[in-house]
Design a protein around this motif. Sequence first.
Motif, PDB file in Angstrom:
ATOM      1  N   LEU A  50      -6.905   3.210   1.074  1.00 37.07           N
ATOM      2  CA  LEU A  50      -5.625   3.348   1.518  1.00 37.07           C
ATOM      3  C   LEU A  50      -5.053   2.262   2.657  1.00 37.07           C
ATOM      4  CD1 LEU A  50      -5.544   7.317   2.006  1.00 37.07           C
ATOM      5  CD2 LEU A  50      -4.767   6.050  -0.055  1.00 37.07           C
ATOM      6  N   PRO A  51      -3.648   1.764   2.386  1.00 38.55           N
ATOM      7  CA  PRO A  51      -3.338   0.720   3.195  1.00 38.55           C
ATOM      8  C   PRO A  51      -3.443   1.225   4.810  1.00 38.55           C
ATOM      9  CG  PRO A  51      -1.348   1.981   2.158  1.00 38.55           C
ATOM     10  CD  PRO A  51      -2.660   2.362   1.615  1.00 38.55           C
ATOM     11  N   LYS A  52      -3.821   0.159   5.561  1.00 38.50           N
ATOM     12  CA  LYS A  52      -3.715   0.424   7.015  1.00 38.50           C
ATOM     13  C   LYS A  52      -2.381   0.794   7.441  1.00 38.50           C
ATOM     14  CE  LYS A  52      -5.950  -3.540   8.263  1.00 38.50           C
ATOM     15  NZ  LYS A  52      -6.362  -4.422   9.356  1.00 38.50           N
ATOM     16  N   GLN A  53      -2.243   1.669   8.319  1.00 37.70           N
ATOM     17  CA  GLN A  53      -0.977   2.114   8.923  1.00 37.70           C
ATOM     18  C   GLN A  53      -0.564   1.624  10.357  1.00 37.70           C
ATOM     19  OE1 GLN A  53       1.143   4.331   6.981  1.00 37.70           O
ATOM     20  NE2 GLN A  53      -0.594   3.632   5.310  1.00 37.70           N
ATOM     21  N   TYR A  54      -1.413   1.198  11.046  1.00 34.40           N
ATOM     22  CA  TYR A  54      -1.158   0.485  12.325  1.00 34.40           C
ATOM     23  C   TYR A  54      -1.290  -0.755  12.886  1.00 34.40           C
ATOM     24  CZ  TYR A  54      -1.501   5.919  12.659  1.00 34.40           C
ATOM     25  OH  TYR A  54      -1.180   7.203  12.784  1.00 34.40           O
ATOM     26  N   GLY A  55      -2.501  -1.296  12.566  1.00 37.06           N
ATOM     27  CA  GLY A  55      -2.845  -2.638  12.991  1.00 37.06           C
ATOM     28  C   GLY A  55      -3.154  -2.649  14.398  1.00 37.06           C
ATOM     29  N   SER A  56      -3.671  -1.649  14.860  1.00 37.52           N
ATOM     30  CA  SER A  56      -4.235  -1.668  16.391  1.00 37.52           C
ATOM     31  C   SER A  56      -5.479  -2.371  16.428  1.00 37.52           C
ATOM     32  CB  SER A  56      -4.345  -0.171  16.715  1.00 37.52           C
ATOM     33  OG  SER A  56      -3.008   0.431  16.647  1.00 37.52           O
ATOM     34  N   ASN A  57      -5.753  -2.938  17.858  1.00 37.31           N
ATOM     35  CA  ASN A  57      -7.166  -3.330  18.003  1.00 37.31           C
ATOM     36  C   ASN A  57      -7.840  -2.325  18.580  1.00 37.31           C
ATOM     37  OD1 ASN A  57      -6.397  -6.151  17.034  1.00 37.31           O
ATOM     38  ND2 ASN A  57      -5.061  -6.300  18.957  1.00 37.31           N
ATOM     39  N   ASN A  58      -9.261  -2.753  18.747  1.00 36.24           N
ATOM     40  CA  ASN A  58     -10.095  -1.761  19.382  1.00 36.24           C
ATOM     41  C   ASN A  58     -10.252  -2.181  20.729  1.00 36.24           C
ATOM     42  OD1 ASN A  58     -12.111  -0.246  20.213  1.00 36.24           O
ATOM     43  ND2 ASN A  58     -13.713  -1.308  18.786  1.00 36.24           N
ATOM     44  N   PRO A  59      -9.802  -1.275  21.628  1.00 34.52           N
ATOM     45  CA  PRO A  59      -9.827  -1.463  22.933  1.00 34.52           C
ATOM     46  C   PRO A  59     -11.098  -1.377  23.765  1.00 34.52           C
ATOM     47  CG  PRO A  59      -8.693   0.516  22.554  1.00 34.52           C
ATOM     48  CD  PRO A  59      -8.952   0.002  21.361  1.00 34.52           C
ATOM     49  N   PHE A  60     -12.205  -0.738  22.775  1.00 33.00           N
ATOM     50  CA  PHE A  60     -13.322  -0.457  23.414  1.00 33.00           C
ATOM     51  C   PHE A  60     -14.495  -0.789  22.611  1.00 33.00           C
ATOM     52  CE2 PHE A  60     -10.562   3.405  24.384  1.00 33.00           C
ATOM     53  CZ  PHE A  60     -10.339   3.207  25.708  1.00 33.00           C
ATOM     54  N   PRO A  61     -14.458  -2.305  22.418  1.00 34.59           N
ATOM     55  CA  PRO A  61     -15.479  -2.806  21.605  1.00 34.59           C
ATOM     56  C   PRO A  61     -17.042  -2.332  22.030  1.00 34.59           C
ATOM     57  CG  PRO A  61     -14.569  -4.358  23.092  1.00 34.59           C
ATOM     58  CD  PRO A  61     -13.755  -3.126  23.245  1.00 34.59           C
ATOM     59  N   TRP A  62     -17.160  -1.979  23.016  1.00 31.26           N
ATOM     60  CA  TRP A  62     -18.579  -1.404  23.278  1.00 31.26           C
ATOM     61  C   TRP A  62     -19.045  -0.168  22.556  1.00 31.26           C
ATOM     62  CZ3 TRP A  62     -18.371   3.545  25.434  1.00 31.26           C
ATOM     63  CH2 TRP A  62     -17.257   4.101  25.998  1.00 31.26           C
ATOM     64  N   MET A  63     -17.817   0.556  22.061  1.00 25.58           N
ATOM     65  CA  MET A  63     -18.229   1.636  21.152  1.00 25.58           C
ATOM     66  C   MET A  63     -18.731   1.487  19.969  1.00 25.58           C
ATOM     67  SD  MET A  63     -17.637   5.053  22.174  1.00 25.58           S
ATOM     68  CE  MET A  63     -17.208   5.929  20.902  1.00 25.58           C
ATOM     69  N   SER A  64     -18.509   0.527  19.501  1.00 25.86           N
ATOM     70  CA  SER A  64     -19.007   0.095  18.121  1.00 25.86           C
ATOM     71  C   SER A  64     -20.586  -0.479  18.360  1.00 25.86           C
ATOM     72  CB  SER A  64     -18.522  -1.174  17.354  1.00 25.86           C
ATOM     73  OG  SER A  64     -17.070  -1.339  17.784  1.00 25.86           O
ATOM     74  N   GLU A  65     -20.888  -0.687  19.464  1.00 26.31           N
ATOM     75  CA  GLU A  65     -22.523  -1.101  19.683  1.00 26.31           C
ATOM     76  C   GLU A  65     -23.047   0.228  19.861  1.00 26.31           C
ATOM     77  OE1 GLU A  65     -23.702  -3.844  22.876  1.00 26.31           O
ATOM     78  OE2 GLU A  65     -21.694  -4.447  22.925  1.00 26.31           O
ATOM     79  N   VAL A  66     -22.658   1.144  20.308  1.00 27.68           N
ATOM     80  CA  VAL A  66     -22.979   2.473  20.571  1.00 27.68           C
ATOM     81  C   VAL A  66     -23.127   2.933  19.222  1.00 27.68           C
ATOM     82  CG1 VAL A  66     -23.046   4.862  21.740  1.00 27.68           C
ATOM     83  CG2 VAL A  66     -21.899   2.865  22.672  1.00 27.68           C
ATOM     84  N   ILE A  67     -22.336   2.980  18.200  1.00 33.78           N
ATOM     85  CA  ILE A  67     -22.349   3.490  17.005  1.00 33.78           C
ATOM     86  C   ILE A  67     -23.268   2.858  16.060  1.00 33.78           C
ATOM     87  CG2 ILE A  67     -21.022   4.310  14.935  1.00 33.78           C
ATOM     88  CD1 ILE A  67     -18.366   4.075  16.794  1.00 33.78           C
ATOM     89  N   ASP A  68     -23.140   1.392  16.144  1.00 34.69           N
ATOM     90  CA  ASP A  68     -23.869   0.697  15.076  1.00 34.69           C
ATOM     91  C   ASP A  68     -25.260   0.299  15.104  1.00 34.69           C
ATOM     92  OD1 ASP A  68     -21.505   0.789  13.652  1.00 34.69           O
ATOM     93  OD2 ASP A  68     -20.595  -1.104  14.606  1.00 34.69           O
TER      94      ASP A  68
END
Length: 348
Positions: free
Chosen positions: A307-325
Amino acid sequence: MAISKIQMTKERITADNKRILNNGRMVDCNQLVPIKYQWAWNYYLDGCANHWMPTEVPMQRDIEQWKNPDAFTVDERHLIKRVLGFFATAESLVGNNLVLAVYRCIDNPECRQYLLRQSFEEAIHIHAFQYIVQSLSLDEGEMFNMYREVEAIYNKDEYAMSCTNSVLDPSLDTNTKEGLQTLLKNMVGLYVITEGIFFYGGFVTMLSFGRQNRLPGTCEQIQYILRDESIHMNFGIELINAIRDENPGAWDKDFEQEIIKFIINAVELECAYCKECLPQGVLGLNTNLLREYVQYLADRRFERLRLPKQYGSNNPFPWMSEVIDLKKEKNFFETRVTEYQTGGALEW
Ligand code: FE
Ligand code: MN
């Protein structure tokens, strides 16, 4: 409707006969092999590789910190209780939806193998919050009633569950377009909204404490839960897309608009919840940053749902991706080795 019945036939079943929803054709929900949906089996193996148990995580430091009146501000304590109070019952809502509604409709054996694994993981998550609440001597009545008594939590739970009752209805027929849409919408409510959006305000705020070595045992468990939940959501979205591909008529433009609205409203409910948890900023977090994060997550979910993106917001907590990935050898907060690749890692 055929999904509640097991029909035995004497004809041989091949992988080609299999569908996600057998829908009363040649129903067989018992033959795992030959496997048609390898991805579902792989998710099952990934889930098993991440096995953990709450009671293996020491809570002594958390108990000491929580008892220390100077260790947390009033706002921080409010936030922590709101987050734990939301999760305390949300994991049960997910487990019940999974076992009573989703499992009944999804009768492919590979997918059910993962659903069984996921169901046990939800039991572990329910256990985790029981263990945290008990360890910290929080008021159980208060924590487990928050979904009734705190409006922002009630609203989230009520919203996610709003489309479950129609799946529980025994007259649901997934052979019809309407029936399939009912099932798909409930699956979006579970996998995308609850596990993919509603859990993240809590994840990011609690893990912010973990980054400062506060409540390390609680945060270690939340880190494992986050890791599990990201697999749940990825499986769920893959399952939704597979149903959609096998039933091309079901996901039409009107339904697409309905799903987009469903998710946009969920983002607002999550932002309202974050505001309730965090009336003033703490730990460098505030409601604006959390809104940006929730919108960023929603855009990722939209993309996965094609589906199309609705917001175009950036990730203010890039460290979260590290925890997840990251499949880290140690957990993100360096408290202990956390990879449970084999049962032999457990000490008895
Ligand atoms: Fe869970
Ligand atoms: Mn889950």
